[in-house]
Write a protein that holds these residues in place. Structure first.
Motif, short mmCIF file in Angstrom:
data_model
loop_
_atom_site.label_atom_id
_atom_site.label_comp_id
_atom_site.label_asym_id
_atom_site.label_seq_id
_atom_site.Cartn_x
_atom_site.Cartn_y
_atom_site.Cartn_z
N UNK A 141 33.54 61.60 84.86
CA UNK A 141 32.24 61.48 83.92
C UNK A 141 32.45 60.66 82.72
N UNK A 142 33.65 61.06 81.92
CA UNK A 142 34.01 60.53 80.62
C UNK A 142 33.87 59.03 80.82
N UNK A 143 34.71 58.55 81.83
CA UNK A 143 34.84 57.05 81.66
C UNK A 143 33.35 56.61 81.79
N UNK A 144 32.63 57.08 82.60
CA UNK A 144 31.17 56.55 82.81
C UNK A 144 30.53 56.52 81.64
N UNK A 145 30.70 57.67 80.90
CA UNK A 145 29.65 57.74 79.43
C UNK A 145 30.31 56.74 78.69
N UNK A 146 31.74 56.49 78.55
CA UNK A 146 32.48 55.62 77.67
C UNK A 146 31.85 54.04 78.18
N UNK A 147 31.81 53.87 79.23
CA UNK A 147 31.19 52.44 79.75
C UNK A 147 30.01 52.34 79.29
N UNK A 148 29.10 53.38 79.35
CA UNK A 148 27.60 52.94 78.87
C UNK A 148 27.63 52.95 77.56
N UNK A 149 28.29 53.57 76.48
CA UNK A 149 28.27 53.45 75.05
C UNK A 149 28.72 51.96 74.95
N UNK A 150 29.70 51.52 75.68
CA UNK A 150 30.31 50.15 75.44
C UNK A 150 29.18 48.91 75.88
N UNK A 151 28.52 49.17 77.00
CA UNK A 151 27.30 48.48 77.59
C UNK A 151 26.42 48.41 76.29
#
Length: 190
Positions: A141-151
């Motif tokens: 989940x943390x990686x998922x959120x990090x990717x959304x912020x980067x996007x």
């Protein structure tokens, strides 16, 4: 089965009898450098280049050592594959994607720092960010959120973003290229 039957090449197979480095001291296997040379000679670049990049990044061998074992004109394919090794892929799937994109004539720049975002897998034409997602680094989940912020930061920074998965790269490369060229539109490809 007789030894001569084992040593003969089967249809579509090549027996690699030559070695240039000592085999493993206890196991009946060829040395890594020889295995890499044989892979460069016999397999397509999208298979051999990631293997060689991995070995070089790990420090298991050096580029010059492999190149010295590919002399003459009979090693043209292997030499071209070795020339495609540039150590910019952080994973095997990124290496395959780089080969795919560059093979289509795209001048992608790997591992580019984008302000406010960080390092991206590829940047093309100064505006198109291409990210390749393997499951290993996008599994919680943390990686998922990090990717959304980067996007989001990529878009805020004025870039266009495309994301592709391992399955896309390995099983639908033509679809990837179609999408990338659709985004690039009528711009000339270098």
């Amino acid at each position: 089965m007789a030894l001569e039957q084992i040593l003969r090449s089967a249809d579509g197979c090549i027996n690699h009898r030559g070695t240039t480095v000592p085999p493993h001291p206890r196991l009946p296997i060829v040395g890594l450098a020889d295995a890499l040379v044989h892979v460069l000679q016999c397999r397509p670049a999208e298979e051999s280049v990631p293997m060689v990049e991995c070995a070089l990044r790990r420090g298991d061998t050096v580029h010059a050592f492999l190149k010295a074992r590919l002399p003459g004109t009979r090693n043209g394919k292997a030499g071209r594959a070795l020339a495609a090794v540039d150590l910019t892929g952080e994973s095997a799937i990124e290496v395959v994607a780089r080969l795919l994109l560059r093979g289509a004539g795209l001048d992608v720049q790997p591992q580019v720092m984008v302000p406010g975002v960080g390092r991206v897998d590829f940047l093309d034409e100064g505006f198109l960010v291409i990210e390749i997602d393997g499951a290993a680094f996008h599994s919680d989940r943390r990686a998922f959120r990090r990717d959304r912020r980067r996007n989001n930061m990529t878009v805020v920074g004025g870039f266009t973003l495309l994301r592709f998965s391992y399955e896309d790269v390995m099983f639908a490369p033509d679809e990837i290229l179609a999408v990338v060229f659709a985004v690039l539109g009528p711009r000339p490809v270098r």
